[in-house]
Design an enzyme around this catalytic site. Sequence first.
Site, PDB file in Angstrom:
ATOM      1  N   SER A  59       0.858  -1.166   0.075  1.00  0.00           N
ATOM      2  CA  SER A  59       0.209   0.154  -0.041  1.00  0.00           C
ATOM      3  C   SER A  59       0.817   1.331  -0.201  1.00  0.00           C
ATOM      4  O   SER A  59       1.663   1.456  -0.797  1.00  0.00           O
ATOM      5  CB  SER A  59      -1.111  -0.135   1.082  1.00  0.00           C
ATOM      6  OG  SER A  59      -1.876   0.774   0.894  1.00  0.00           O
TER       7      SER A  59
ATOM      8  N   HIS B 223      -3.992  -0.656  -4.522  1.00  0.00           N
ATOM      9  CA  HIS B 223      -5.582  -0.890  -4.325  1.00  0.00           C
ATOM     10  C   HIS B 223      -6.313  -0.649  -5.837  1.00  0.00           C
ATOM     11  O   HIS B 223      -7.272  -0.147  -6.017  1.00  0.00           O
ATOM     12  CB  HIS B 223      -6.137  -0.127  -3.297  1.00  0.00           C
ATOM     13  CG  HIS B 223      -5.563  -0.282  -2.059  1.00  0.00           C
ATOM     14  ND1 HIS B 223      -5.951  -1.256  -1.134  1.00  0.00           N
ATOM     15  CD2 HIS B 223      -4.760   0.476  -1.396  1.00  0.00           C
ATOM     16  CE1 HIS B 223      -5.162  -0.980   0.014  1.00  0.00           C
ATOM     17  NE2 HIS B 223      -4.411  -0.262  -0.004  1.00  0.00           N
TER      18      HIS B 223
ATOM     19  N   GLU C  51      -4.998  -5.399  -5.095  1.00  0.00           N
ATOM     20  CA  GLU C  51      -4.827  -5.785  -3.777  1.00  0.00           C
ATOM     21  C   GLU C  51      -4.471  -7.231  -3.721  1.00  0.00           C
ATOM     22  O   GLU C  51      -4.798  -8.026  -4.642  1.00  0.00           O
ATOM     23  CB  GLU C  51      -6.018  -5.578  -3.033  1.00  0.00           C
ATOM     24  CG  GLU C  51      -6.529  -4.129  -2.655  1.00  0.00           C
ATOM     25  CD  GLU C  51      -7.971  -3.729  -1.886  1.00  0.00           C
ATOM     26  OE1 GLU C  51      -8.759  -4.748  -1.611  1.00  0.00           O
ATOM     27  OE2 GLU C  51      -8.228  -2.859  -1.760  1.00  0.00           O
TER      28      GLU C  51
END
Lengths: 292, 292
Positions: free
Chosen positions: B135, B177, B204
């Site tokens: 992330s 994401h 993800e």
Amino acid sequence: MSEQAKQKNGHLVIIGGGEDRKHDMEILSRFVELSGGASARIVVITAASQIADEMWQIYDGVFGTLGVKERAHCEITSREDANSEDFVRKVGEADGIFMTGGDQKRLLALIGGTAMDAEMHNALKVRGATIGGTSAGASAMSGHMLAQGRTDLLPEKGSVSLGAGLGFLHRVVVDQHFSERQRLSRLLSVVAQNPYLQGIGIDEDTALIIERGVGIEVVGEGAVTVVDGRSMSTNVAEIKDRATPELIDVRLHLLPAGSKYSLPDGQEQTGKRVPPQLLDFLENVTKRTTLS
Amino acid sequence: MSEQAKQKNGHLVIIGGGEDRKHDMEILSRFVELSGGASARIVVITAASQIADEMWQIYDGVFGTLGVKERAHCEITSREDANSEDFVRKVGEADGIFMTGGDQKRLLALIGGTAMDAEMHNALKVRGATIGGTSAGASAMSGHMLAQGRTDLLPEKGSVSLGAGLGFLHRVVVDQHFSERQRLSRLLSVVAQNPYLQGIGIDEDTALIIERGVGIEVVGEGAVTVVDGRSMSTNVAEIKDRATPELIDVRLHLLPAGSKYSLPDGQEQTGKRVPPQLLDFLENVTKRTTLS
């Protein structure tokens, strides 16, 4: 060149659904204008919809508001209707033909290959009429029609099925409600397995306007996305159904509202210089196909 | 070539967030394996997160479950921490360095340009260690870092801002994401204004693994999307802020999990033949940049 002669080229107004029908009605008034303005005869084909009368009421109201006096509804519930003398004559006299939303498979099952279908081709190609379609009416315009398909996060082999559309355009497939319903992965699924077809994704309240032999224009609020897989390298032939294919070198074009391009040898140079990478797409969609 | 020698190349494990930490832990166990397995020394950098201790508990648990005995937390709440002898030594001895999620701007504000930052470059480039990030920890890896930006339906001029990242990779920008948060338009916004950068979108529970000088691999559940605007034609310089640019000929690559490519002249030929259109991307991300 006079307006009359200009209209001879024939226009397609391909709308991604959800076009404004209450405020400035930019797209629908362009459709009316291209059909010849207030004096145009406009017919509405609601065959895609299960609530045909409701659809007719809506567009009858809009076209009335836009000043069109001669408005007619082709209410088709069977292939016999689509072959009936009355409706074929209405289409044969129309300056503008508008196909509503609903289900493109239903629309094609009712009118595909009928006398009315032939008359629509005649209207566009011989008389230079304007043909508009929104949502299902937009998808129905190409020869290979996106019939149905799930929208997943990633493209999947075998997740989309094509059908036979009306064929006003060839070597393309049209998807609508494009950005709003996040349909790029669905369009990539089509292109992955059908690199012969260029994918056209049209946003809501947005139209791709095509003038045959001349050029294209994007009007409305969103954009038109083109995906071209002809140079692509992919493993789609080797993977299992529902797997995500490797796609290398898909060409993507984003044409926001306001974009306008003319063929270099078009009759009029209204649009700006065409980026060379877009020329092939432009030539394909503006091609003057014949009645055949 | 021995495992020992192989590790000398240095690996990046760039994870799109939401990696599985409970079931097969495919990505995190690859990170451990590339770091040297159970005997690896792994340090966790939680500086991106406001809940550093919680993050450490999670990854301490996961890496413990995966058999790693030597686990350490670099709990950095100031730039002084990131220059402290203790933490710099920990990084200097680590075989695997893992950066958690949070906010990449916070991470860079704390460690960018510190002794620990320099030690991480040394670890990767000189000692051939493995650097992982998920992330925010993934976005932080490139020299130009996607700092923040709205996700709208369509790309917009001026809607994304870049910052200075750690620079383990150059001429790219990483978003995470990616499919789940429908971030293609955001990545196109970056590329439209920064055609110098290739956009990398990582889904993800999916990782792009880069072995310096050798090749890349995609592991996990989703895909890695690459957008390349270097051949693009665009009007972005002429339009107003917040307007949607015309983008012609953006190249898009979709690399699903399982994809693996080696450089033609790489030390090992473990991946399949590289499609020529991907070669340039592959050469760029696997480039053995030096300490500078």
